[in-house]
Design a protein around this motif. Structure first.
Motif, PDB file in Angstrom:
ATOM      1  N   ALA A 214       1.027  -1.277   0.014  1.00  0.00           N
ATOM      2  CA  ALA A 214       0.016  -0.025   0.060  1.00  0.00           C
ATOM      3  C   ALA A 214       0.782   1.401   0.071  1.00  0.00           C
ATOM      4  O   ALA A 214       1.886   1.283   0.671  1.00  0.00           O
ATOM      5  CB  ALA A 214      -1.002  -0.194   1.295  1.00  0.00           C
ATOM      6  N   THR A 215       0.346   2.207  -0.695  1.00  0.00           N
ATOM      7  CA  THR A 215       1.037   3.611  -0.610  1.00  0.00           C
ATOM      8  C   THR A 215       0.488   4.211   0.806  1.00  0.00           C
ATOM      9  O   THR A 215      -0.355   3.730   1.333  1.00  0.00           O
ATOM     10  CB  THR A 215       0.642   4.395  -1.772  1.00  0.00           C
ATOM     11  N   PHE A 216       1.043   5.341   1.158  1.00  0.00           N
ATOM     12  CA  PHE A 216       0.480   6.206   2.312  1.00  0.00           C
ATOM     13  C   PHE A 216      -0.997   6.266   2.144  1.00  0.00           C
ATOM     14  O   PHE A 216      -1.630   6.158   3.188  1.00  0.00           O
ATOM     15  CB  PHE A 216       1.377   7.248   2.243  1.00  0.00           C
ATOM     16  N   ALA A 217      -1.352   6.861   1.204  1.00  0.00           N
ATOM     17  CA  ALA A 217      -2.767   7.577   0.937  1.00  0.00           C
ATOM     18  C   ALA A 217      -3.910   6.326   0.949  1.00  0.00           C
ATOM     19  O   ALA A 217      -4.800   6.322   1.723  1.00  0.00           O
ATOM     20  CB  ALA A 217      -2.800   8.338  -0.437  1.00  0.00           C
ATOM     21  N   LYS A 218      -3.363   5.195   0.139  1.00  0.00           N
ATOM     22  CA  LYS A 218      -4.296   3.956   0.191  1.00  0.00           C
ATOM     23  C   LYS A 218      -4.365   3.516   1.762  1.00  0.00           C
ATOM     24  O   LYS A 218      -5.345   2.702   1.912  1.00  0.00           O
ATOM     25  CB  LYS A 218      -3.823   2.884  -0.883  1.00  0.00           C
ATOM     26  N   ASP A 219      -3.128   3.354   2.434  1.00  0.00           N
ATOM     27  CA  ASP A 219      -3.013   2.665   3.738  1.00  0.00           C
ATOM     28  C   ASP A 219      -4.104   3.425   4.881  1.00  0.00           C
ATOM     29  O   ASP A 219      -4.562   2.728   5.745  1.00  0.00           O
ATOM     30  CB  ASP A 219      -1.785   2.444   4.080  1.00  0.00           C
ATOM     31  N   ILE A 220      -4.228   4.810   4.722  1.00  0.00           N
ATOM     32  CA  ILE A 220      -5.042   5.655   5.645  1.00  0.00           C
ATOM     33  C   ILE A 220      -6.488   4.989   5.448  1.00  0.00           C
ATOM     34  O   ILE A 220      -7.207   5.174   4.562  1.00  0.00           O
ATOM     35  CB  ILE A 220      -4.819   6.987   5.565  1.00  0.00           C
ATOM     36  N   GLU A 221      -7.059   4.727   6.749  1.00  0.00           N
ATOM     37  CA  GLU A 221      -8.414   4.257   6.540  1.00  0.00           C
ATOM     38  C   GLU A 221      -9.294   5.227   7.818  1.00  0.00           C
ATOM     39  O   GLU A 221      -9.453   4.898   8.984  1.00  0.00           O
ATOM     40  CB  GLU A 221      -8.529   2.869   7.148  1.00  0.00           C
ATOM     41  N   PRO A 222      -9.787   6.267   7.260  1.00  0.00           N
ATOM     42  CA  PRO A 222     -10.612   7.263   8.241  1.00  0.00           C
ATOM     43  C   PRO A 222     -11.775   6.338   8.663  1.00  0.00           C
ATOM     44  O   PRO A 222     -12.701   5.880   7.972  1.00  0.00           O
ATOM     45  CB  PRO A 222     -11.083   8.421   7.364  1.00  0.00           C
ATOM     46  N   GLU A 223     -12.256   6.673   9.916  1.00  0.00           N
ATOM     47  CA  GLU A 223     -13.309   5.835  10.723  1.00  0.00           C
ATOM     48  C   GLU A 223     -14.368   6.741  11.178  1.00  0.00           C
ATOM     49  O   GLU A 223     -15.589   6.435  10.825  1.00  0.00           O
ATOM     50  CB  GLU A 223     -12.677   5.051  11.836  1.00  0.00           C
ATOM     51  N   TYR A 224     -14.061   7.875  11.611  1.00  0.00           N
ATOM     52  CA  TYR A 224     -14.964   8.598  12.579  1.00  0.00           C
ATOM     53  C   TYR A 224     -14.809  10.079  12.785  1.00  0.00           C
ATOM     54  O   TYR A 224     -13.488  10.179  12.694  1.00  0.00           O
ATOM     55  CB  TYR A 224     -15.323   7.959  13.927  1.00  0.00           C
ATOM     56  N   ILE A 225     -15.882  10.748  12.929  1.00  0.00           N
ATOM     57  CA  ILE A 225     -15.415  12.441  12.744  1.00  0.00           C
ATOM     58  C   ILE A 225     -16.032  13.077  13.861  1.00  0.00           C
ATOM     59  O   ILE A 225     -17.192  12.765  14.156  1.00  0.00           O
ATOM     60  CB  ILE A 225     -15.929  12.801  11.599  1.00  0.00           C
ATOM     61  N   ALA A 226     -15.347  13.954  14.660  1.00  0.00           N
ATOM     62  CA  ALA A 226     -15.973  14.747  15.547  1.00  0.00           C
ATOM     63  C   ALA A 226     -15.703  16.372  15.171  1.00  0.00           C
ATOM     64  O   ALA A 226     -14.625  16.645  14.503  1.00  0.00           O
ATOM     65  CB  ALA A 226     -15.440  14.650  16.872  1.00  0.00           C
ATOM     66  N   VAL A 227     -16.547  17.176  15.175  1.00  0.00           N
ATOM     67  CA  VAL A 227     -16.404  18.706  14.883  1.00  0.00           C
ATOM     68  C   VAL A 227     -16.550  19.650  16.232  1.00  0.00           C
ATOM     69  O   VAL A 227     -17.102  19.393  17.075  1.00  0.00           O
ATOM     70  CB  VAL A 227     -17.704  18.827  13.897  1.00  0.00           C
ATOM     71  N   SER A 228     -15.582  20.441  15.933  1.00  0.00           N
ATOM     72  CA  SER A 228     -15.757  21.765  17.043  1.00  0.00           C
ATOM     73  C   SER A 228     -16.833  22.532  17.057  1.00  0.00           C
ATOM     74  O   SER A 228     -17.747  22.457  16.156  1.00  0.00           O
ATOM     75  CB  SER A 228     -14.495  22.709  16.624  1.00  0.00           C
ATOM     76  N   ASP A 229     -17.198  23.178  18.122  1.00  0.00           N
ATOM     77  CA  ASP A 229     -18.751  24.022  18.311  1.00  0.00           C
ATOM     78  C   ASP A 229     -18.728  24.852  17.517  1.00  0.00           C
ATOM     79  O   ASP A 229     -19.745  25.321  17.033  1.00  0.00           O
ATOM     80  CB  ASP A 229     -18.518  24.315  19.546  1.00  0.00           C
ATOM     81  N   ASP A 230     -17.605  25.603  16.853  1.00  0.00           N
ATOM     82  CA  ASP A 230     -17.713  26.557  15.924  1.00  0.00           C
ATOM     83  C   ASP A 230     -17.574  26.181  14.340  1.00  0.00           C
ATOM     84  O   ASP A 230     -17.660  26.992  13.560  1.00  0.00           O
ATOM     85  CB  ASP A 230     -16.441  27.637  16.147  1.00  0.00           C
ATOM     86  N   SER A 231     -17.786  24.992  14.077  1.00  0.00           N
ATOM     87  CA  SER A 231     -17.780  24.127  12.948  1.00  0.00           C
ATOM     88  C   SER A 231     -16.809  24.572  12.018  1.00  0.00           C
ATOM     89  O   SER A 231     -16.750  24.444  10.732  1.00  0.00           O
ATOM     90  CB  SER A 231     -19.066  24.781  12.258  1.00  0.00           C
TER      91      SER A 231
END
Length: 501
Positions: A214-231
């Motif tokens: 895998a390349t660096f970009a292919k190996d990364i696997e985003p799972e979940y997101i949290a957002v700041s109160d100010d968006s």
């Protein structure tokens, strides 16, 4: 005339002030965060049903992912949380494969839907919450696993995991999509390729890049997101990679990757049970490390500091062409670091699942260190620099053991598997709810001091809680704080309410 106008203006301002104050008082309910108890339940299917839920205060409806028999979103009448009933469903058949996540804002429901071919780009589909009509279809990255609106409702974000196929011949790039709601849902999908030059330095701090060719970009696997109160800022868990990424929503750029390092189970406070064949639940110190590998992440700001709360579930890559996990007993261990020959026995560490991608630090073919999956805990990190500010150590295990619901058959793997986490305000307290997949329970913590969470209670729920949703009193159909837990192995949704003081 001017005097009369002044008097009228003062009267209006006074009425407005007291009206606002009255509204605010009505929305505050003095509740005991340690007393959540079940008030409603609904079974919508079996395995694959009831994964993630989202609530719409405008229609008083709950929207629940259901990939049981067919891929759909079930719509539940939530006006009376004690009498839940399915009133409709939205089919995913026109859009692709399974629906993985849902989020609601301003009368709009956003659904993350993977393609029928999981390695192809997926979609976010937006529906009206009132009549379920399609508003917009947006193409995003491969395998959108989580979707969320920013607090201001101006953006929709997806974590596009980009998992490989079974033969590892097609490994899509992991990415995050940013959808501008007010700009006709224009989408920008960004990946992590700009960090490829930092791979060596990041891996030295605990980032994992280990997929097959895998390349660096292919190996990364985003799972979940949290957002700041100010968006303006988001944080994305990279579960298999053992890291958190920081995202500038306005500039649509990944600004940082924070490797999370490893947990030491050879400390008294981190003592755990790592055998499922010792016929006893006996936490102890072990010469083993844990990879945090968080699934869900939640945001809380206090004193200008962004605090990130993570549920440290752990996850492995297990494919036909590449499988990283083996049991300790099958490995050759360095005799200097592991001098006790009984260490690999079944009743000791021999049954523990560990990764084969880490541990042979000197390249001589034996393992100098052992790295297991997950951290059996929840943690608090500084969102500015990624520093660890708090870890629950072995307290979740300890509380579950005390409650009599610990599953010793999971000791050799990831134990309780903290998977979901959310934060809400109950009365005067900030409270974190941690869903634990393998013990069918939720732990409740007072996190008013985010660096010193205090345990409040254990709540039993359905089989394998996936979605942990908090509904604040001001948005609740009964103007009381509510916790909604949706469980993926039995399709059961449960609703909980605290006592009013």
């Amino acid at each position: 005339m001017k005097k009369s106008l002044l008097i009228l203006s003062l009267l209006f301002a006074t009425q407005y002030f007291f009206s606002c104050s009255k509204d605010e008082e009505e929305f505050f309910v003095n509740e005991d965060a340690a007393t959540f108890a079940e008030i409603g339940t609904l079974d919508i299917g079996d395995v694959g049903a009831a994964e993630i839920s989202a609530y719409d205060p405008q229609t008083k409806r709950l929207f629940v992912v259901n990939n049981g028999t067919v891929n759909k979103i079930d719509v539940i009448d939530f006006a009376d949380p004690t009498k839940l009933q399915v009133i409709s469903s939205i089919s995913m058949a026109p859009y692709g494969g399974a629906v993985n996540s849902v989020s609601v804002s301003n009368g709009k429901l956003a659904a993350a839907i993977e393609a029928s071919d999981k390695q192809a780009n997926g979609k976010v589909v937006v529906f009206n919450t009132s009549d379920y009509k399609e508003v917009k279809v947006v193409n995003v990255g491969a395998l959108p696993d989580m979707v969320t609106y920013t607090p201001d409702g101006n953006y929709i974000l997806t974590a596009n995991e980009g998992e490989p196929n079974a033969t590892y011949t097609n490994d899509p790039v992991g990415s995050v999509s940013i959808i501008a709601v007010n700009n006709n849902y224009t989408v920008n999908t960004i990946d992590f390729s700009s960090f490829a030059t930092q791979q060596t330095a990041l891996m030295a701090k605990g980032l994992r890049i280990f997929g097959l060719n895998a390349t660096f970009a292919k190996d990364i696997e985003p799972e979940y997101i949290a957002v700041s109160d100010d968006s303006k800022t988001a944080w994305v868990t990279l579960q298999e990679n053992n890291a958190i990424a920081k995202l500038n929503i306005e500039t649509k750029t990944i600004t940082s990757i924070f490797p999370l390092g490893f947990k030491d189970y050879n400390l008294d406070a981190n003592a755990v049970d790592i055998s499922d064949r010792d016929n006893v639940i006996a936490p102890a110190k072990w010469n083993v490390k844990g990879m945090y590998q968080p699934d869900a992440i939640a945001f809380m700001e206090q004193g200008g500091i962004p605090y990130l709360f993570t549920a440290n579930e752990g996850d492995s890559r297990e494919y036909d062409a590449f499988a990283e996990i083996k049991r300790v007993a099958s490995l050759k261990l360095d005799p200097t670091n592991f001098p006790d020959a009984t260490f690999i026995q079944t009743a000791k560490a021999g049954r523990l699942n560990v990764t084969t991608t880490l541990g042979d630090t000197d390249g001589d073919g034996d393992y100098d260190f052992l790295y297991s999956l997950g951290a059996r805990s929840f943690s608090v990190w500084n969102g500015n620099d990624g520093n660890l500010l708090f870890d629950s150590k072995n307290e979740l295990d300890t509380k579950i053991i005390a409650a009599g619901v610990y599953d010793d058959t999971r000791s050799d793997d990831k134990s309780i598997e903290p998977e979901g986490i959310t934060i809400g305000k109950v009365g005067n307290k900030k409270v974190a709810f941690v869903g634990m997949e393998r013990v069918d329970a939720v732990a409740v913590y007072d996190v008013s001091v985010p660096t010193s969470p205090v345990f409040l209670q254990i709540i039993k729920c359905g089989d394998a809680p996936e979605g942990v949703l908090f509904i604040p009193a001001k948005n609740s159909p009964i103007q009381k704080s509510l916790l909604v837990v949706s469980s993926e192995n039995d399709g059961v949704i449960k609703v909980y309410k605290p006592n009013t003081l």
